[in-house]
Write a protein that holds these residues in place. Structure first.
Motif, PDB file in Angstrom:
ATOM      1  N   ILE A   1      -5.265  70.832 -14.231  1.00 29.22           N
ATOM      2  CA  ILE A   1      -4.536  69.387 -14.288  1.00 29.22           C
ATOM      3  C   ILE A   1      -5.026  68.192 -15.127  1.00 29.22           C
ATOM      4  O   ILE A   1      -4.435  67.345 -15.355  1.00 29.22           O
ATOM      5  CB  ILE A   1      -3.829  68.897 -12.903  1.00 29.22           C
ATOM      6  N   TRP A   2      -6.160  68.290 -15.369  1.00 34.26           N
ATOM      7  CA  TRP A   2      -7.037  67.217 -16.019  1.00 34.26           C
ATOM      8  C   TRP A   2      -7.487  67.894 -17.561  1.00 34.26           C
ATOM      9  O   TRP A   2      -8.178  67.158 -18.237  1.00 34.26           O
ATOM     10  CB  TRP A   2      -8.429  66.951 -15.267  1.00 34.26           C
TER      11      TRP A   2
ATOM     12  N   TRP B   1      -6.467  66.211 -21.256  1.00 39.13           N
ATOM     13  CA  TRP B   1      -7.089  64.791 -21.838  1.00 39.13           C
ATOM     14  C   TRP B   1      -8.391  65.226 -22.509  1.00 39.13           C
ATOM     15  O   TRP B   1      -8.500  64.825 -23.618  1.00 39.13           O
ATOM     16  CB  TRP B   1      -7.435  63.749 -20.686  1.00 39.13           C
TER      17      TRP B   1
ATOM     18  N   LEU C   1      -9.005  58.126 -18.713  1.00 37.47           N
ATOM     19  CA  LEU C   1      -7.700  57.443 -18.400  1.00 37.47           C
ATOM     20  C   LEU C   1      -7.849  56.347 -17.182  1.00 37.47           C
ATOM     21  O   LEU C   1      -8.966  56.747 -16.191  1.00 37.47           O
ATOM     22  CB  LEU C   1      -6.668  58.380 -17.551  1.00 37.47           C
TER      23      LEU C   1
ATOM     24  N   ASP D   1       3.719  58.735 -12.053  1.00 34.07           N
ATOM     25  CA  ASP D   1       4.531  59.655 -12.620  1.00 34.07           C
ATOM     26  C   ASP D   1       5.142  60.270 -11.476  1.00 34.07           C
ATOM     27  O   ASP D   1       4.755  61.467 -10.887  1.00 34.07           O
ATOM     28  CB  ASP D   1       3.833  60.787 -13.335  1.00 34.07           C
TER      29      ASP D   1
ATOM     30  N   LEU E   1       6.203  64.339 -11.350  1.00 33.94           N
ATOM     31  CA  LEU E   1       4.824  65.409 -11.350  1.00 33.94           C
ATOM     32  C   LEU E   1       3.671  64.886 -10.528  1.00 33.94           C
ATOM     33  O   LEU E   1       3.306  65.604  -9.572  1.00 33.94           O
ATOM     34  CB  LEU E   1       4.279  65.551 -12.989  1.00 33.94           C
ATOM     35  N   GLY E   2       3.056  63.752 -10.746  1.00 37.35           N
ATOM     36  CA  GLY E   2       1.801  63.355  -9.920  1.00 37.35           C
ATOM     37  C   GLY E   2       2.049  63.120  -8.588  1.00 37.35           C
ATOM     38  O   GLY E   2       1.177  63.298  -7.831  1.00 37.35           O
TER      39      GLY E   2
ATOM     40  N   PHE F   1       1.374  65.147  -5.858  1.00 33.78           N
ATOM     41  CA  PHE F   1      -0.151  65.404  -5.697  1.00 33.78           C
ATOM     42  C   PHE F   1      -0.751  63.969  -5.010  1.00 33.78           C
ATOM     43  O   PHE F   1      -1.672  64.213  -4.115  1.00 33.78           O
ATOM     44  CB  PHE F   1      -0.864  65.611  -6.997  1.00 33.78           C
ATOM     45  N   ASN F   2      -0.415  62.887  -5.485  1.00 35.20           N
ATOM     46  CA  ASN F   2      -1.084  61.691  -5.111  1.00 35.20           C
ATOM     47  C   ASN F   2      -0.683  61.460  -3.646  1.00 35.20           C
ATOM     48  O   ASN F   2      -1.609  60.959  -2.867  1.00 35.20           O
ATOM     49  CB  ASN F   2      -0.548  60.679  -6.066  1.00 35.20           C
TER      50      ASN F   2
ATOM     51  N   HIS G   1       9.425  76.481  -7.168  1.00 41.33           N
ATOM     52  CA  HIS G   1       8.727  75.418  -8.060  1.00 41.33           C
ATOM     53  C   HIS G   1       9.555  75.130  -9.188  1.00 41.33           C
ATOM     54  O   HIS G   1      10.231  75.843  -9.753  1.00 41.33           O
ATOM     55  CB  HIS G   1       7.360  76.096  -8.545  1.00 41.33           C
TER      56      HIS G   1
ATOM     57  N   VAL H   1       3.844  67.786 -18.856  1.00 42.65           N
ATOM     58  CA  VAL H   1       2.824  66.417 -18.338  1.00 42.65           C
ATOM     59  C   VAL H   1       2.645  65.598 -19.760  1.00 42.65           C
ATOM     60  O   VAL H   1       2.086  66.090 -20.636  1.00 42.65           O
ATOM     61  CB  VAL H   1       1.552  66.882 -17.726  1.00 42.65           C
ATOM     62  N   ALA H   2       2.844  64.330 -19.669  1.00 44.59           N
ATOM     63  CA  ALA H   2       2.426  63.601 -20.711  1.00 44.59           C
ATOM     64  C   ALA H   2       1.083  63.139 -20.815  1.00 44.59           C
ATOM     65  O   ALA H   2       0.549  62.782 -19.816  1.00 44.59           O
ATOM     66  CB  ALA H   2       3.327  62.257 -20.405  1.00 44.59           C
TER      67      ALA H   2
HETATM   68  N1  FFO Z   1      -0.889  61.972 -16.240  1.00 41.66           N
HETATM   69  C1  FFO Z   1       0.304  62.155 -15.993  1.00 41.66           C
HETATM   70  N2  FFO Z   1       1.357  61.877 -17.034  1.00 41.66           N
HETATM   71  N3  FFO Z   1       0.791  62.163 -14.940  1.00 41.66           N
HETATM   72  C2  FFO Z   1       0.212  62.221 -13.879  1.00 41.66           C
HETATM   73  O1  FFO Z   1       0.480  62.197 -12.622  1.00 41.66           O
HETATM   74  C3  FFO Z   1      -1.199  62.040 -13.989  1.00 41.66           C
HETATM   75  N4  FFO Z   1      -2.258  62.179 -12.935  1.00 41.66           N
HETATM   76  C4  FFO Z   1      -3.682  62.668 -13.253  1.00 41.66           C
HETATM   77  C5  FFO Z   1      -4.054  62.071 -14.438  1.00 41.66           C
HETATM   78  N5  FFO Z   1      -3.144  62.061 -15.419  1.00 41.66           N
HETATM   79  C6  FFO Z   1      -1.826  61.782 -15.298  1.00 41.66           C
HETATM   80  C7  FFO Z   1      -3.566  64.202 -13.316  1.00 41.66           C
HETATM   81  N6  FFO Z   1      -2.665  64.826 -12.255  1.00 41.66           N
HETATM   82  C8  FFO Z   1      -0.096  68.029 -12.749  1.00 41.66           C
HETATM   83  C9  FFO Z   1      -0.324  67.345 -11.419  1.00 41.66           C
HETATM   84  C10 FFO Z   1      -1.114  66.132 -11.329  1.00 41.66           C
HETATM   85  C11 FFO Z   1      -1.847  65.821 -12.468  1.00 41.66           C
HETATM   86  C12 FFO Z   1      -1.495  66.334 -13.837  1.00 41.66           C
HETATM   87  C13 FFO Z   1      -0.608  67.489 -13.894  1.00 41.66           C
HETATM   88  C14 FFO Z   1       0.821  69.075 -12.882  1.00 41.66           C
HETATM   89  O2  FFO Z   1       1.048  69.514 -13.973  1.00 41.66           O
HETATM   90  N7  FFO Z   1       1.500  69.741 -11.776  1.00 41.66           N
HETATM   91  C15 FFO Z   1       2.386  70.910 -11.988  1.00 41.66           C
HETATM   92  C16 FFO Z   1       1.578  72.215 -11.517  1.00 41.66           C
HETATM   93  C17 FFO Z   1       0.223  71.964 -12.126  1.00 41.66           C
HETATM   94  C18 FFO Z   1      -0.295  73.567 -11.904  1.00 41.66           C
HETATM   95  O3  FFO Z   1       0.212  74.390 -12.440  1.00 41.66           O
HETATM   96  O4  FFO Z   1      -1.067  73.764 -11.128  1.00 41.66           O
HETATM   97  C19 FFO Z   1       3.378  70.542 -10.656  1.00 41.66           C
HETATM   98  O5  FFO Z   1       2.864  70.123  -9.758  1.00 41.66           O
HETATM   99  O6  FFO Z   1       4.423  71.175 -11.152  1.00 41.66           O
HETATM  100  C20 FFO Z   1      -1.925  61.344 -11.603  1.00 41.66           C
HETATM  101  O7  FFO Z   1      -2.675  61.552 -10.549  1.00 41.66           O
END
Ligand code: FFO
Length: 303
Positions: A81-82, A85, A182, A208, A211-212, A215-216, A296, A301-302
């Motif tokens: 997920i990181w 960048w 970031l 976000d 997507l984010g 997780f957050n 899912h 992701v931007a």
């Molecule tokens: N950048 C963007 N554009 N959006 C974000 O939420 C965040 N983040 C951090 C830093 N940069 C960001 C990165 N966190 C995923 C989840 C959290 C992220 C970045 C990407 C993501 O792609 N999740 C997918 C599955 C990922 C996987 O296959 O493991 C999903 O949940 O469907 C905010 O904290």
């Protein structure tokens, strides 16, 4: 609780202010939103209208707590997920059009390459457990002092002075923002004790939502649960606040699919042991029960 999320998603999609954001993707955005969740009886805020990879989110949180800012330990666990960048910077600076999987493999296999290209700068991990300090010397120069472990300090303050209004973990180190890949999104955590229950609040400057957020929100709840366990408190509430809360325009398929679904069921978390400190948790210590989400929904992701 999940309706709070779905309603917010709908409101942003229908009424959000549209702009071209930093990433160039474009967003619709609302400012100043709150979502609350009660952690009583082990409940955790996991979305059920799509599968959320809570282990991935947990590994990220555990990585923050190690103070690490290099993506190498994440890549070694298959957490990507990181990766975008450092990958973006590597491509820009070298012109090498390597793909994400190959880049990640190289980060894991080649320590020198990881040291050169895998570091995100002084992001969350650094600020949380090793916030830099400076000590004035007699001659007017400054020397680096010992770093501040904000997480350990919060455990200490929760234990010694639960009624305090200063249980804060801050990621926004103004002097170091320029050195970060970031600047922190989930920038300020504050904790509160009432009637033996520990509540946690997050101020997120930029979210976000598609997507984010999932997780957050999970990480806020997990961090609160870990602190409660360490401080012998019961879990209270989590209060999430977002400043610029947005949906990326290229998340239209996700928004459409998710808004057509109905939340069902709820998940709980149990710790299989009580680790010695906030810095000793492992992924195996987390046991999630009752999580039976809908499929899912992938979204880009931007960067
Ligand atoms: N950048 C963007 N554009 N959006 C974000 O939420 C965040 N983040 C951090 C830093 N940069 C960001 C990165 N966190 C995923 C989840 C959290 C992220 C970045 C990407 C993501 O792609 N999740 C997918 C599955 C990922 C996987 O296959 O493991 C999903 O949940 O469907 C905010 O904290």
């Amino acid at each position: 609780w999940e309706w709070q999320y779905l309603d917010l998603m709908r409101r942003i999609w229908e009424h959000g202010d549209e702009r071209v954001d930093r990433t160039g993707v474009g967003t619709r955005s609302l400012f100043g939103e709150t979502i609350r969740f009660d952690l009583a009886h082990g409940a955790m805020p996991l979305l059920t209208t799509k599968r959320v990879y809570w282990k991935t989110a947990s590994r990220e949180l555990l990585w923050f707590l190690t103070g690490e800012t290099n993506i190498r330990p994440l890549c070694a666990q298959g957490v990507e997920i990181w990766t975008d960048w450092p990958l973006d910077r590597y491509r820009r600076e070298t012109g090498d059009e390597i793909d994400c999987a190959a880049f990640s493999r190289r980060i894991v296999e080649d320590e020198a390459f990881a040291a050169r290209w895998g570091d995100l700068g002084p992001v969350y991990g650094k600020q949380w457990v090793d916030w830099p300090t400076y000590q004035a010397e007699g001659d007017g120069l400054f020397r680096r002092g010992p770093g501040i472990n904000q997480v350990a300090q919060v455990v200490d303050s929760l234990t010694r002075n639960p009624g305090s209004r200063r249980h804060i973990i801050e990621g926004w180190n103004v002097a170091e923002l320029d050195a970060m890949a970031l600047p922190p999104c989930h920038k300020t955590y504050q904790f509160h004790v009432a009637n033996g229950r520990l509540s946690g609040m997050l101020f997120q400057r930029s979210c976000d939502l598609g997507l984010g957020f999932a997780f957050n929100m999970w990480s806020l709840a997990l961090l609160t649960r870990m602190l409660a366990q360490q401080c012998n408190l019961e879990p209270g509430e989590v209060v999430w606040t977002g400043a610029d809360v947005h949906l990326y325009l290229n998340h239209a398929p996700l928004v459409e699919q998710q808004l057509a679904r109905t939340p069902e069921g709820s998940a709980t978390l149990r710790f299989t042991r009580r680790p010695a400190s906030m810095f000793d948790y492992r992924i195996e210590d987390l046991e999630v029960r009752g999580y039976a989400p809908q499929a899912h929904i992938a979204a880009p992701v931007a960067v």
